[in-house]
Scaffold this active site. Structure first.
Site, mmCIF file in Angstrom:
data_model
loop_
_atom_site.group_PDB
_atom_site.id
_atom_site.type_symbol
_atom_site.label_atom_id
_atom_site.label_comp_id
_atom_site.label_asym_id
_atom_site.label_seq_id
_atom_site.Cartn_x
_atom_site.Cartn_y
_atom_site.Cartn_z
ATOM 1 N N HIS A 1 -7.134 -24.196 8.112
ATOM 2 C CA HIS A 1 -8.492 -24.054 8.639
ATOM 3 C C HIS A 1 -9.532 -23.881 7.610
ATOM 4 C CE1 HIS A 1 -7.486 -20.085 9.457
ATOM 5 N NE2 HIS A 1 -8.602 -19.650 9.125
ATOM 6 N N HIS B 1 -14.536 -19.161 4.293
ATOM 7 C CA HIS B 1 -13.190 -19.074 3.466
ATOM 8 C C HIS B 1 -12.507 -20.607 3.942
ATOM 9 C CE1 HIS B 1 -11.913 -17.295 7.635
ATOM 10 N NE2 HIS B 1 -10.819 -17.921 7.085
ATOM 11 N N GLU C 1 -7.705 -17.680 2.365
ATOM 12 C CA GLU C 1 -6.898 -17.188 3.186
ATOM 13 C C GLU C 1 -5.498 -17.656 3.060
ATOM 14 O OE1 GLU C 1 -8.148 -17.241 7.235
ATOM 15 O OE2 GLU C 1 -6.272 -16.316 8.084
HETATM 16 CO CO CO Z 1 -9.313 -17.837 8.922
#
Ligand code: CO
Length: 144
Positions: A8, A87, A136
Site C-alpha cells: 500500500h 509512506h 513500511e
Molecule cells: Co501503512
C-alpha cells in the site's frame, strides 16, 4: 533484502470521509473498506483497493487521519494541510529476517516490529536512510 509486493501507499488526510468521496468520485474506486481506529498508533485508517492483478489483491491506498490530540500525524498535517503521500509499504516473507537485514545495512529501523493495520507485523525505516521515503516493511499475510 528481498523486495516484495507493493502492499500500500500511505496517504495522510484531514478527513477520511472527504478522501473517500475523492477516491470514489474522482478516481473511480469501487472497493473502499470500513475505516477503523488504531489507537496504539494514534491514527484512524481506511483502505481503498485498486484492482487485483491476478490472484493477488491489488495495491491499496491507506488513508490515515489523526486520532486523538497526541497523534503523530498532526505534525504532518500542520506542514501539509491538504494531507498527502506519507509512506510506502512493501511486503516481506519474514519480518524478523528483514529487520536484521536493514540493521546490517545501517538503516535505522524505527522501534520494534509491531502489529500493523493488516494484522501482521510491521516496522518503519527512517526516510533519511531510504532516499527520503518513509518506508513500511510488512510481513505478508498468511492467506495471500
Ligand atoms: Co501503512
Amino acid at each position: 533484502m528481498k523486495l516484495g509486493r507493493l502492499n500500500h501507499i500511505g496517504v495522510v488526510t484531514p478527513s477520511i470521509p472527504d478522501s473517500i468521496t475523492h477516491w470514489r468520485d474522482v478516481m473511480g474506486a469501487t472497493k473502499i473498506h470500513d475505516p477503523f481506529d488504531l489507537p496504539a498508533q494514534g491514527v484512524k485508517v481506511c483502505f481503498v483497493d485498486t484492482p487485483a492483478d491476478g490472484p493477488t489483491s491489488g495495491t491499496q491506498i491507506e488513508l490515515i487521519e489523526p486520532l486523538g490530540a497526541d497523534s503523530p500525524i498532526h505534525g504532518f498535517l500542520s506542514k501539509n494541510p491538504l494531507g498527502g503521500q506519507h509512506h510506502i509499504c512493501f511486503e516481506v516473507p519474514d519480518i524478523h529476517v528483514a529487520e536484521a537485514e536493514f540493521e546490517a545495512m545501517n538503516k535505522r529501523v524505527l522501534g520494534e516490529p509491531r502489529i500493523g493495520a493488516h494484522g501482521t507485523l510491521i516496522f518503519f525505516v527512517h526516510p533519511k536512510d531510504m532516499g527520503g521515503m518513509l518506508t513500511e516493511i510488512m510481513e505478508t499475510p498468511k492467506d495471500h
